[in-house]
Design a protein around this motif. Structure first.
Motif, PDB file in Angstrom:
ATOM      1  N   TRP A  49      34.916   9.914  -5.664  1.00  9.87           N
ATOM      2  CA  TRP A  49      33.405   9.566  -5.529  1.00  9.87           C
ATOM      3  C   TRP A  49      32.819  10.503  -4.878  1.00  9.87           C
ATOM      4  CZ3 TRP A  49      30.922   7.774  -1.285  1.00  9.87           C
ATOM      5  CH2 TRP A  49      29.741   7.241  -1.474  1.00  9.87           C
ATOM      6  N   TYR A  50      33.346  10.654  -3.390  1.00 11.21           N
ATOM      7  CA  TYR A  50      32.643  11.371  -2.480  1.00 11.21           C
ATOM      8  C   TYR A  50      32.725  13.011  -2.858  1.00 11.21           C
ATOM      9  CZ  TYR A  50      32.156  14.021   1.930  1.00 11.21           C
ATOM     10  OH  TYR A  50      31.498  14.730   3.006  1.00 11.21           O
ATOM     11  N   ALA A  51      33.687  13.421  -3.409  1.00 15.61           N
ATOM     12  CA  ALA A  51      33.869  14.834  -3.813  1.00 15.61           C
ATOM     13  C   ALA A  51      32.874  15.271  -4.825  1.00 15.61           C
ATOM     14  CB  ALA A  51      35.097  15.236  -4.378  1.00 15.61           C
ATOM     15  N   GLN A  52      32.572  13.996  -5.813  1.00 18.72           N
ATOM     16  CA  GLN A  52      31.506  14.455  -7.073  1.00 18.72           C
ATOM     17  C   GLN A  52      30.235  14.349  -6.476  1.00 18.72           C
ATOM     18  OE1 GLN A  52      32.391  11.347  -9.774  1.00 18.72           O
ATOM     19  NE2 GLN A  52      34.072  12.576 -10.612  1.00 18.72           N
ATOM     20  N   LYS A  53      29.767  14.369  -5.342  1.00 19.69           N
ATOM     21  CA  LYS A  53      28.489  14.455  -4.550  1.00 19.69           C
ATOM     22  C   LYS A  53      27.933  15.808  -4.811  1.00 19.69           C
ATOM     23  CE  LYS A  53      28.378  10.287  -1.694  1.00 19.69           C
ATOM     24  NZ  LYS A  53      27.873  10.071  -0.284  1.00 19.69           N
ATOM     25  N   ILE A  54      28.982  16.579  -4.630  1.00 12.85           N
ATOM     26  CA  ILE A  54      28.738  17.899  -4.813  1.00 12.85           C
ATOM     27  C   ILE A  54      29.297  18.717  -5.880  1.00 12.85           C
ATOM     28  CG2 ILE A  54      29.063  20.299  -3.469  1.00 12.85           C
ATOM     29  CD1 ILE A  54      27.048  18.464  -1.923  1.00 12.85           C
ATOM     30  N   ILE A  55      30.658  18.364  -6.096  1.00 15.60           N
ATOM     31  CA  ILE A  55      31.449  19.108  -7.248  1.00 15.60           C
ATOM     32  C   ILE A  55      30.759  18.606  -8.559  1.00 15.60           C
ATOM     33  CG2 ILE A  55      33.729  19.555  -7.935  1.00 15.60           C
ATOM     34  CD1 ILE A  55      34.658  19.426  -5.123  1.00 15.60           C
ATOM     35  N   PRO A  56      30.647  19.517  -9.443  1.00 17.56           N
ATOM     36  CA  PRO A  56      30.542  18.751 -10.852  1.00 17.56           C
ATOM     37  C   PRO A  56      31.459  17.967 -11.456  1.00 17.56           C
ATOM     38  CG  PRO A  56      30.054  21.243 -10.901  1.00 17.56           C
ATOM     39  CD  PRO A  56      30.791  20.940  -9.581  1.00 17.56           C
ATOM     40  N   ILE A  57      30.897  16.974 -12.033  1.00 17.63           N
ATOM     41  CA  ILE A  57      32.009  15.963 -12.586  1.00 17.63           C
ATOM     42  C   ILE A  57      33.255  16.336 -13.350  1.00 17.63           C
ATOM     43  CG2 ILE A  57      30.544  15.483 -14.427  1.00 17.63           C
ATOM     44  CD1 ILE A  57      31.147  12.337 -14.348  1.00 17.63           C
ATOM     45  N   GLY A  58      32.823  17.429 -14.308  1.00 15.44           N
ATOM     46  CA  GLY A  58      33.829  17.828 -15.132  1.00 15.44           C
ATOM     47  C   GLY A  58      35.140  18.330 -14.483  1.00 15.44           C
ATOM     48  N   THR A  59      34.502  19.613 -13.621  1.00 17.29           N
ATOM     49  CA  THR A  59      35.363  20.113 -12.489  1.00 17.29           C
ATOM     50  C   THR A  59      36.078  19.130 -11.790  1.00 17.29           C
ATOM     51  OG1 THR A  59      33.841  21.920 -12.758  1.00 17.29           O
ATOM     52  CG2 THR A  59      35.553  21.890 -10.767  1.00 17.29           C
ATOM     53  N   ALA A  60      35.510  18.180 -11.048  1.00 20.01           N
ATOM     54  CA  ALA A  60      36.167  17.204 -10.068  1.00 20.01           C
ATOM     55  C   ALA A  60      37.180  16.499 -10.740  1.00 20.01           C
ATOM     56  CB  ALA A  60      35.206  16.303  -9.416  1.00 20.01           C
ATOM     57  N   TYR A  61      36.787  15.971 -11.845  1.00 18.50           N
ATOM     58  CA  TYR A  61      37.851  15.169 -12.683  1.00 18.50           C
ATOM     59  C   TYR A  61      38.783  15.863 -13.193  1.00 18.50           C
ATOM     60  CZ  TYR A  61      39.827  11.662 -15.769  1.00 18.50           C
ATOM     61  OH  TYR A  61      40.562  10.807 -16.308  1.00 18.50           O
ATOM     62  N   ALA A  62      38.933  17.130 -13.567  1.00 12.15           N
ATOM     63  CA  ALA A  62      40.167  17.924 -14.160  1.00 12.15           C
ATOM     64  C   ALA A  62      40.968  18.391 -13.038  1.00 12.15           C
ATOM     65  CB  ALA A  62      39.526  19.183 -14.812  1.00 12.15           C
ATOM     66  N   VAL A  63      40.199  18.725 -11.851  1.00 12.27           N
ATOM     67  CA  VAL A  63      41.142  19.000 -10.734  1.00 12.27           C
ATOM     68  C   VAL A  63      41.692  17.897 -10.245  1.00 12.27           C
ATOM     69  CG1 VAL A  63      40.870  19.848  -8.181  1.00 12.27           C
ATOM     70  CG2 VAL A  63      39.649  21.040  -9.988  1.00 12.27           C
ATOM     71  N   TRP A  64      41.197  16.607  -9.869  1.00  8.82           N
ATOM     72  CA  TRP A  64      41.867  15.340  -9.556  1.00  8.82           C
ATOM     73  C   TRP A  64      42.869  15.011 -10.335  1.00  8.82           C
ATOM     74  CZ3 TRP A  64      40.572  10.345 -11.706  1.00  8.82           C
ATOM     75  CH2 TRP A  64      40.920   9.246 -10.759  1.00  8.82           C
ATOM     76  N   THR A  65      42.856  15.018 -11.776  1.00 11.12           N
ATOM     77  CA  THR A  65      44.166  14.615 -12.666  1.00 11.12           C
ATOM     78  C   THR A  65      44.986  15.733 -12.914  1.00 11.12           C
ATOM     79  OG1 THR A  65      42.709  15.336 -14.754  1.00 11.12           O
ATOM     80  CG2 THR A  65      42.486  12.974 -14.160  1.00 11.12           C
ATOM     81  N   GLY A  66      44.567  17.068 -12.635  1.00 14.58           N
ATOM     82  CA  GLY A  66      45.615  17.957 -12.825  1.00 14.58           C
ATOM     83  C   GLY A  66      46.515  18.129 -11.637  1.00 14.58           C
ATOM     84  N   ILE A  67      45.811  17.775 -10.346  1.00 15.80           N
ATOM     85  CA  ILE A  67      46.785  17.577  -9.224  1.00 15.80           C
ATOM     86  C   ILE A  67      47.716  16.529  -9.490  1.00 15.80           C
ATOM     87  CG2 ILE A  67      46.857  16.934  -6.548  1.00 15.80           C
ATOM     88  CD1 ILE A  67      44.086  18.751  -6.268  1.00 15.80           C
ATOM     89  N   GLY A  68      47.109  15.145  -9.532  1.00 10.40           N
ATOM     90  CA  GLY A  68      47.910  14.042 -10.016  1.00 10.40           C
ATOM     91  C   GLY A  68      49.086  14.134 -10.951  1.00 10.40           C
ATOM     92  N   ALA A  69      48.841  14.939 -12.059  1.00 11.10           N
ATOM     93  CA  ALA A  69      49.641  15.184 -13.161  1.00 11.10           C
ATOM     94  C   ALA A  69      50.745  16.031 -12.758  1.00 11.10           C
ATOM     95  CB  ALA A  69      49.116  15.568 -14.415  1.00 11.10           C
ATOM     96  N   VAL A  70      50.486  17.369 -12.184  1.00  9.64           N
ATOM     97  CA  VAL A  70      51.431  18.216 -11.933  1.00  9.64           C
ATOM     98  C   VAL A  70      52.349  17.783 -10.574  1.00  9.64           C
ATOM     99  CG1 VAL A  70      52.055  20.674 -10.874  1.00  9.64           C
ATOM    100  CG2 VAL A  70      50.205  20.103 -12.825  1.00  9.64           C
ATOM    101  N   GLY A  71      51.446  16.996  -9.773  1.00  6.92           N
ATOM    102  CA  GLY A  71      52.249  16.536  -8.558  1.00  6.92           C
ATOM    103  C   GLY A  71      53.324  15.561  -8.975  1.00  6.92           C
ATOM    104  N   THR A  72      52.926  14.556 -10.056  1.00  7.03           N
ATOM    105  CA  THR A  72      53.678  13.392 -10.370  1.00  7.03           C
ATOM    106  C   THR A  72      54.887  14.074 -11.341  1.00  7.03           C
ATOM    107  OG1 THR A  72      51.874  12.055 -10.427  1.00  7.03           O
ATOM    108  CG2 THR A  72      53.981  11.546 -11.694  1.00  7.03           C
ATOM    109  N   LEU A  73      54.833  14.970 -11.970  1.00  5.16           N
ATOM    110  CA  LEU A  73      55.943  15.850 -12.680  1.00  5.16           C
ATOM    111  C   LEU A  73      57.001  16.235 -11.802  1.00  5.16           C
ATOM    112  CD1 LEU A  73      56.794  17.366 -15.488  1.00  5.16           C
ATOM    113  CD2 LEU A  73      55.734  19.106 -14.286  1.00  5.16           C
ATOM    114  N   LEU A  74      56.296  16.927 -10.782  1.00  3.91           N
ATOM    115  CA  LEU A  74      57.163  17.321  -9.539  1.00  3.91           C
ATOM    116  C   LEU A  74      57.884  16.374  -9.004  1.00  3.91           C
ATOM    117  CD1 LEU A  74      55.122  20.342  -8.131  1.00  3.91           C
ATOM    118  CD2 LEU A  74      57.002  20.611  -9.879  1.00  3.91           C
TER     119      LEU A  74
END
Length: 105
Positions: A49-74
């Motif tokens: 929520w905090y990050a989306q104040k500046i970062i576009p929603i699509g970019t923020a969500y993709a980065v957030w889920t990407g880190i979560g997905a790859v991190g969980t995979l590892l």
């Protein structure tokens, strides 16, 4: 600061599936791990929520889920002996390339 918050949010995004997995272990503290999951979800969501104040929603969500997905995979590969075949690793690499592309362009 918003990008740092987003990266930290992504790291906490790894915590909740880990907590759910650990709550299913027969010798684990089921409710402690569920609580851990809820805390990770809350922190992760707040930082997103905090990050989306500046970062576009699509970019923020993709980065957030990407880190979560790859991190969980590892985490699964290193701690739960999930498959680490070349196709899974290449797929994870594509996610990372997409995240970098969103940041750069």
């Amino acid at each position: 600061m918003n990008w740092i918050a987003l990266i930290i949010a992504g790291i906490f995004e790894i915590g909740w599936p880990l907590g759910i997995k650990m709550s299913q272990q027969p010798d684990g503290n089921k409710f402690g791990w569920i609580f851990f999951s809820v805390v990770c979800m809350s922190i992760s969501g707040f930082l997103l929520w905090y990050a989306q104040k500046i970062i576009p929603i699509g970019t923020a969500y993709a980065v957030w889920t990407g880190i979560g997905a790859v991190g969980t995979l590892l985490v699964g590969i290193f701690f739960f002996h999930d498959s680490a075949n070349v196709f899974r690793l290449l797929s994870a690499l594509l996610i990372v390339v997409g995240i970098v592309g969103l940041k750069l362009f």
